[in-house]
Design an enzyme around this catalytic site. Sequence first.
Site, PDB file in Angstrom:
ATOM      1  N   ASN A  20       0.876  -1.174   0.000  1.00 34.72           N
ATOM      2  CA  ASN A  20       0.000   0.000   0.000  1.00 34.72           C
ATOM      3  C   ASN A  20       0.910   1.219   0.000  1.00 34.72           C
ATOM      4  O   ASN A  20       1.504   1.548   1.025  1.00 34.72           O
ATOM      5  CB  ASN A  20      -0.895  -0.023   1.248  1.00 34.72           C
ATOM      6  CG  ASN A  20      -1.728   1.248   1.380  1.00 34.72           C
ATOM      7  OD1 ASN A  20      -1.768   2.067   0.465  1.00 34.72           O
ATOM      8  ND2 ASN A  20      -2.387   1.400   2.521  1.00 34.72           N
ATOM      9  N   TRP A  21       1.002   1.843  -1.164  1.00 29.39           N
ATOM     10  CA  TRP A  21       1.929   2.983  -1.281  1.00 29.39           C
ATOM     11  C   TRP A  21       1.422   4.218  -0.553  1.00 29.39           C
ATOM     12  O   TRP A  21       2.148   5.188  -0.379  1.00 29.39           O
ATOM     13  CB  TRP A  21       2.131   3.349  -2.761  1.00 29.39           C
ATOM     14  CG  TRP A  21       2.919   2.350  -3.547  1.00 29.39           C
ATOM     15  CD1 TRP A  21       3.467   1.180  -3.085  1.00 29.39           C
ATOM     16  CD2 TRP A  21       3.248   2.435  -4.934  1.00 29.39           C
ATOM     17  NE1 TRP A  21       4.123   0.543  -4.108  1.00 29.39           N
ATOM     18  CE2 TRP A  21       4.007   1.282  -5.256  1.00 29.39           C
ATOM     19  CE3 TRP A  21       2.987   3.360  -5.946  1.00 29.39           C
ATOM     20  CZ2 TRP A  21       4.497   1.040  -6.538  1.00 29.39           C
ATOM     21  CZ3 TRP A  21       3.470   3.125  -7.225  1.00 29.39           C
ATOM     22  CH2 TRP A  21       4.220   1.973  -7.522  1.00 29.39           C
ATOM     23  N   LYS A  22       0.144   4.219  -0.192  1.00 29.90           N
ATOM     24  CA  LYS A  22      -0.484   5.418   0.396  1.00 29.90           C
ATOM     25  C   LYS A  22      -0.238   6.616  -0.534  1.00 29.90           C
ATOM     26  O   LYS A  22      -0.158   6.414  -1.746  1.00 29.90           O
ATOM     27  CB  LYS A  22       0.019   5.637   1.822  1.00 29.90           C
ATOM     28  CG  LYS A  22      -0.137   4.361   2.661  1.00 29.90           C
ATOM     29  CD  LYS A  22      -0.006   4.559   4.129  1.00 29.90           C
ATOM     30  CE  LYS A  22      -0.208   3.223   4.830  1.00 29.90           C
ATOM     31  NZ  LYS A  22      -0.210   3.333   6.271  1.00 29.90           N
ATOM     32  N   HIS A 104      -9.542   1.219   4.897  1.00 27.46           N
ATOM     33  CA  HIS A 104      -8.273   1.445   5.607  1.00 27.46           C
ATOM     34  C   HIS A 104      -8.537   2.411   6.763  1.00 27.46           C
ATOM     35  O   HIS A 104      -9.356   3.329   6.644  1.00 27.46           O
ATOM     36  CB  HIS A 104      -7.229   2.015   4.642  1.00 27.46           C
ATOM     37  CG  HIS A 104      -5.855   1.980   5.234  1.00 27.46           C
ATOM     38  ND1 HIS A 104      -5.436   2.907   6.170  1.00 27.46           N
ATOM     39  CD2 HIS A 104      -4.829   1.113   5.061  1.00 27.46           C
ATOM     40  CE1 HIS A 104      -4.197   2.601   6.532  1.00 27.46           C
ATOM     41  NE2 HIS A 104      -3.803   1.526   5.886  1.00 27.46           N
ATOM     42  N   GLU A 106      -6.983   4.841   7.756  1.00 28.12           N
ATOM     43  CA  GLU A 106      -6.760   6.250   7.403  1.00 28.12           C
ATOM     44  C   GLU A 106      -7.976   6.831   6.684  1.00 28.12           C
ATOM     45  O   GLU A 106      -8.214   8.044   6.741  1.00 28.12           O
ATOM     46  CB  GLU A 106      -5.465   6.376   6.581  1.00 28.12           C
ATOM     47  CG  GLU A 106      -4.244   6.149   7.475  1.00 28.12           C
ATOM     48  CD  GLU A 106      -3.027   5.531   6.811  1.00 28.12           C
ATOM     49  OE1 GLU A 106      -2.937   5.539   5.569  1.00 28.12           O
ATOM     50  OE2 GLU A 106      -2.150   5.024   7.545  1.00 28.12           O
ATOM     51  N   GLU A 175      -5.330  -4.698  10.609  1.00 28.21           N
ATOM     52  CA  GLU A 175      -4.295  -3.683  10.810  1.00 28.21           C
ATOM     53  C   GLU A 175      -4.590  -2.922  12.103  1.00 28.21           C
ATOM     54  O   GLU A 175      -5.404  -1.982  12.091  1.00 28.21           O
ATOM     55  CB  GLU A 175      -4.295  -2.689   9.641  1.00 28.21           C
ATOM     56  CG  GLU A 175      -3.985  -3.301   8.295  1.00 28.21           C
ATOM     57  CD  GLU A 175      -3.408  -2.272   7.328  1.00 28.21           C
ATOM     58  OE1 GLU A 175      -2.386  -2.557   6.724  1.00 28.21           O
ATOM     59  OE2 GLU A 175      -3.979  -1.170   7.214  1.00 28.21           O
ATOM     60  N   GLY A 181       2.675   2.402  10.776  1.00 30.91           N
ATOM     61  CA  GLY A 181       3.672   3.457  10.622  1.00 30.91           C
ATOM     62  C   GLY A 181       4.391   3.820  11.908  1.00 30.91           C
ATOM     63  O   GLY A 181       5.061   4.846  11.982  1.00 30.91           O
ATOM     64  N   SER A 219       3.490  -1.978  10.313  1.00 37.56           N
ATOM     65  CA  SER A 219       4.947  -2.033  10.512  1.00 37.56           C
ATOM     66  C   SER A 219       5.559  -3.377  10.115  1.00 37.56           C
ATOM     67  O   SER A 219       6.506  -3.842  10.754  1.00 37.56           O
ATOM     68  CB  SER A 219       5.307  -1.661  11.954  1.00 37.56           C
ATOM     69  OG  SER A 219       4.907  -0.323  12.234  1.00 37.56           O
ATOM     70  N   GLY A 240       2.909  -1.121   4.212  1.00 37.05           N
ATOM     71  CA  GLY A 240       2.977   0.302   3.885  1.00 37.05           C
ATOM     72  C   GLY A 240       4.403   0.717   3.569  1.00 37.05           C
ATOM     73  O   GLY A 240       4.923   0.451   2.485  1.00 37.05           O
ATOM     74  N   GLY A 241       5.063   1.335   4.544  1.00 42.15           N
ATOM     75  CA  GLY A 241       6.399   1.908   4.336  1.00 42.15           C
ATOM     76  C   GLY A 241       7.384   0.973   3.644  1.00 42.15           C
ATOM     77  O   GLY A 241       8.113   1.387   2.729  1.00 42.15           O
TER      78      GLY A 241
HETATM   79  P1  13P Z   1       3.099   0.508   7.622  1.00 38.83           P
HETATM   80  O1  13P Z   1       3.568  -0.808   7.035  1.00 38.83           O
HETATM   81  O2  13P Z   1       3.847   1.668   7.092  1.00 38.83           O
HETATM   82  O3  13P Z   1       2.998   0.443   9.089  1.00 38.83           O
HETATM   83  O4  13P Z   1       1.588   0.703   7.081  1.00 38.83           O
HETATM   84  C1  13P Z   1       0.690  -0.324   7.238  1.00 38.83           C
HETATM   85  C2  13P Z   1      -0.525  -0.002   6.464  1.00 38.83           C
HETATM   86  O5  13P Z   1      -1.288   0.876   6.828  1.00 38.83           O
HETATM   87  C3  13P Z   1      -0.767  -0.767   5.224  1.00 38.83           C
HETATM   88  O6  13P Z   1      -2.050  -0.542   4.751  1.00 38.83           O
END
Ligand code: 13P
Length: 269
Positions: A20-22, A104, A106, A175, A181, A219, A240-241
């Site tokens: 997930n590149w966000k 998600h 977010e 999640e 993050g 994470s 994510g990251g």
């Molecule tokens: P991180 O891997 O950066 O913690 O993000 C997780 C996430 O929200 C994937 O959708």
Amino acid sequence: MVNPSSVVAALPRRPLVVGNWKMNGSRVANGELLAALRSAGPFDAEVAVCCPFPYLPDVALSLQGSGIGWGAQDCSSHESGAYTGEVSAGMLAEFGCRYVIVGHSERRVHHGESDQVVADKARIALSHGLTPIVCVGESDAEYEGGLTESVVKRQLSAVVHTLGHCVSQIVVAYEPVWAIGTGKTALPEQAQAVHAVLRAQLAAASTRAAEMRLLYGGSVTASNAQAMFLQPDIDGGLVGGASLKASEFSATCRAAMAAALESSGKSKK
Ligand code: 13P
């Protein structure tokens, strides 16, 4: 030497790792990332990236024929019409998306998405042939208050009621918001306990729950992935990251497969 594809076919569930590149990337950076990911492949695990909407045509072009899938990070709960700024599931299907992330945290937090809106998004995604990756997870305060199980069950329940037996066609991602993050990963046993609750809830709605893929997100990195993916009800990750670096992401994808092989007692050698 065992044929890798026959080993994969013998697994109860093929591991799935989704990046997930966000709201990250640029056309140049994405091109480099995807070229590196392509050359790190092919992967025995199923792999996909979910990019921001405008990059979909570029991503589709970069990944065509690679075996790596692509998707988006959200879709509208409406079919079409006067919904300024929204993107429909039908539009995503036109760009060859296989997956769309819905619900998600977010989106739930910053855009006020309710459990029912998330369920409606999942329904409309399925109707366009996309696989929704439905995210559930408790906040920090809910975690501290011992509410994890009731929160994720409530979130999934809206989806189960809306989709009925078609719920077997979705992917669920657990999640915990406090792990996103933050570098604070849930303990593998903690995440497994939640996954087991989710799978039991799915089993009450569908006879195919044992075939469904449940992902962990929060994470995930190449170094903690294997321990997480070794858990019996964790079938991969939503990353994510760590999905923004080709070497880290490809190592995470390999860890998913290694864990699946280890837990099924099979080896490729
Ligand atoms: P991180 O891997 O950066 O913690 O993000 C997780 C996430 O929200 C994937 O959708």
